[in-house]
Design a protein around this motif. Structure first.
Motif, mmCIF file in Angstrom:
data_model
loop_
_atom_site.group_PDB
_atom_site.id
_atom_site.type_symbol
_atom_site.label_atom_id
_atom_site.label_comp_id
_atom_site.label_asym_id
_atom_site.label_seq_id
_atom_site.Cartn_x
_atom_site.Cartn_y
_atom_site.Cartn_z
ATOM 1 N N LYS A 245 0.837 -1.211 0.000
ATOM 2 C CA LYS A 245 0.000 0.000 0.000
ATOM 3 C C LYS A 245 0.863 1.249 0.000
ATOM 4 N N GLU A 246 1.911 1.255 0.795
ATOM 5 C CA GLU A 246 2.804 2.407 0.859
ATOM 6 C C GLU A 246 3.469 2.656 -0.491
ATOM 7 N N GLY A 247 3.953 1.594 -1.136
ATOM 8 C CA GLY A 247 4.591 1.741 -2.436
ATOM 9 C C GLY A 247 3.626 2.191 -3.508
ATOM 10 N N TYR A 248 2.412 1.643 -3.490
ATOM 11 C CA TYR A 248 1.384 2.048 -4.457
ATOM 12 C C TYR A 248 1.047 3.522 -4.305
ATOM 13 N N ASP A 249 0.793 3.956 -3.073
ATOM 14 C CA ASP A 249 0.441 5.359 -2.836
ATOM 15 C C ASP A 249 1.550 6.292 -3.310
ATOM 16 N N ALA A 250 2.798 5.931 -3.003
ATOM 17 C CA ALA A 250 3.927 6.778 -3.381
ATOM 18 C C ALA A 250 4.071 6.861 -4.893
ATOM 19 N N ALA A 251 3.952 5.709 -5.565
ATOM 20 C CA ALA A 251 4.109 5.689 -7.022
ATOM 21 C C ALA A 251 2.996 6.474 -7.717
ATOM 22 N N MET A 252 1.773 6.379 -7.216
ATOM 23 C CA MET A 252 0.662 7.117 -7.812
ATOM 24 C C MET A 252 0.827 8.616 -7.595
ATOM 25 N N ALA A 253 1.290 8.990 -6.406
ATOM 26 C CA ALA A 253 1.520 10.408 -6.134
ATOM 27 C C ALA A 253 2.612 10.972 -7.029
ATOM 28 N N GLU A 254 3.680 10.178 -7.218
ATOM 29 C CA GLU A 254 4.789 10.620 -8.061
ATOM 30 C C GLU A 254 4.361 10.765 -9.520
#
Length: 386
Positions: A245-254
């Motif tokens: 979840k943390e990686g998904y959120d970060a990648a989508m924000a980026e």
């Protein structure tokens, strides 16, 4: 307690049989297929297939008409006992580390490995640990907890009483005590496998997959294929879930507002197939694809990605035409009717590194402690082709 991945009912049933077989062989030293099939009320062919699976994973040795424990897994009674200080539950962490090293002096080290499953995710971890132990000249003993913390505690206590010098452990949960976890009171060095300490102040070493990095890999791949409305579908209660979840959120924000504005998280939690809440999540995903609100998804674990693909086909939606899919774990992703792209943790390397880390702790007790994150890889297949 949740699992790293929740399998279908038939797979769970197979795992239960296999755990029963392992328990019988560990207790009796051997097992006859015909006798055990009669006890379970299943066919001889079914038990024979279970034995073959366990033998392929190095957990059993097949013999004519049955199975026995491989010689290098067999329990010796008693194992040369560790000094009493090494097993004192009240020992301070530093004292435990030194005692563990002392226990290994003058004899071969003995390590215990406790994992929650021998059928999903962990077979490669076990294989890697066993190969590393052989290479380093140490002995490894195995127990499978079936995701039960009380079973883990019992298994760990037995191994320590039998004289193991250190433990490799994938714990299901802590015990709720502030400032520490139950495994820190065992009196021997512990390396966590695919788990992080629940308390930030814990000095426990661990080796695991960087699941945040894995999720980023998947999202970036989907973005590179032109997808922007990327969903995350997963079982949120698993130990793997927070990192994904943390990686998904970060990648989508980026990726910027064009992608982040379309982010969608669907949590399967611990719902089972057929339960109303499970069906609601599945239906919500299919409807989002039908309405064009989702054009790609990262799905954990593999099994749920396969179920989603079936639901999409039933709704006359295509993969990867209407929606691209990337699964997480890569246990069975390549076996889907349409092979699934998947994030593949290096489970074998986790097992190897865990043993190497624990042996170094025992042989060099003064060295700095380590926490090692191993990067997974993305295996691109037909389900996410551009």
């Amino acid at each position: 307690m949740t699992r790293d991945a929740v399998e279908g009912s038939s797979t769970v049933h197979a795992e239960e049989r296999q755990q029963a077989i392992l328990r019988r062989v560990r207790e009796a030293g051997s097992m006859r297929v015909t006798d055990f099939a009669a006890e379970l009320g299943v066919s001889v062919v079914t038990v024979r297939k279970d034995v073959e699976v366990l033998a392929e994973r190095g957990l059993l040795a097949r013999v004519h008409g049955g199975a026995m424990l491989p010689e290098d897994w067999a329990e010796t009674a008693p194992v040369t006992a560790a000094p009493a200080a090494a097993r004192a539950g009240s020992a301070a962490p530093g004292a435990a580390q030194g005692a563990g090293a002392a226990a290994g002096a003058g004899r071969s080290l003995v390590l215990g490995l406790i994992v929650p499953s021998s059928a999903y995710y962990y077979p490669e971890v076990i294989k890697g640990a066993r190969e590393a132990a052989d290479a380093l000249g140490v002995r490894l003993t195995l127990a499978v907890s079936t995701y039960d913390v009380d079973t883990e505690k019992t298994q760990a206590a037995r191994m320590v009483a039998d004289g193991v010098d250190g433990l490799l452990l994938a714990p299901s949960a802590g015990d709720g005590k502030p400032g520490g976890q139950w495994y820190e009171e065992l009196g021997v060095p512990v390396v966590l496998i695919e788990r992080r300490p629940e308390q930030q102040a814990s000095a426990a070493e661990h080796v695991g997959t960087d699941h945040g990095y894995g999720a980023r890999l998947a999202v970036r791949h989907l973005l590179d294929t032109g997808r922007r409305r990327i969903a995350l579908v997963m079982r949120g209660g698993t130990p793997t879930a927070p990192g994904i979840k943390e990686g998904y959120d970060a990648a989508m924000a980026e990726a910027g507002p064009d992608a982040a504005g379309h982010a969608l998280f669907l949590d399967l939690a611990e719902y089972g197939a057929g339960e109303a809440a499970y069906e609601e999540v599945m239906a919500a995903f299919v409807e989002a694809v039908r309405e064009g609100r989702v054009d790609a998804a990262l799905v954990h674990p593999d099994h749920e990605a396969m179920v989603l693909m079936q639901r999409l086909r039933g709704a006359s939606l295509s993969v990867p035409g209407d929606v691209a899919l990337v699964s997480y774990d890569d246990e069975v992703a390549s076996l889907a009717d349409l092979p699934l792209s998947a994030v593949a943790p290096s489970k074998h390397e986790v097992g190897v590194t865990g043993v190497e880390l624990l042996v170094r702790r025992l042989r060099e007790p003064g060295r700095p402690r380590r926490r090692i994150a191993i990067l997974p890889e993305l295996r691109v297949r037909a389900s996410s082709e551009a």
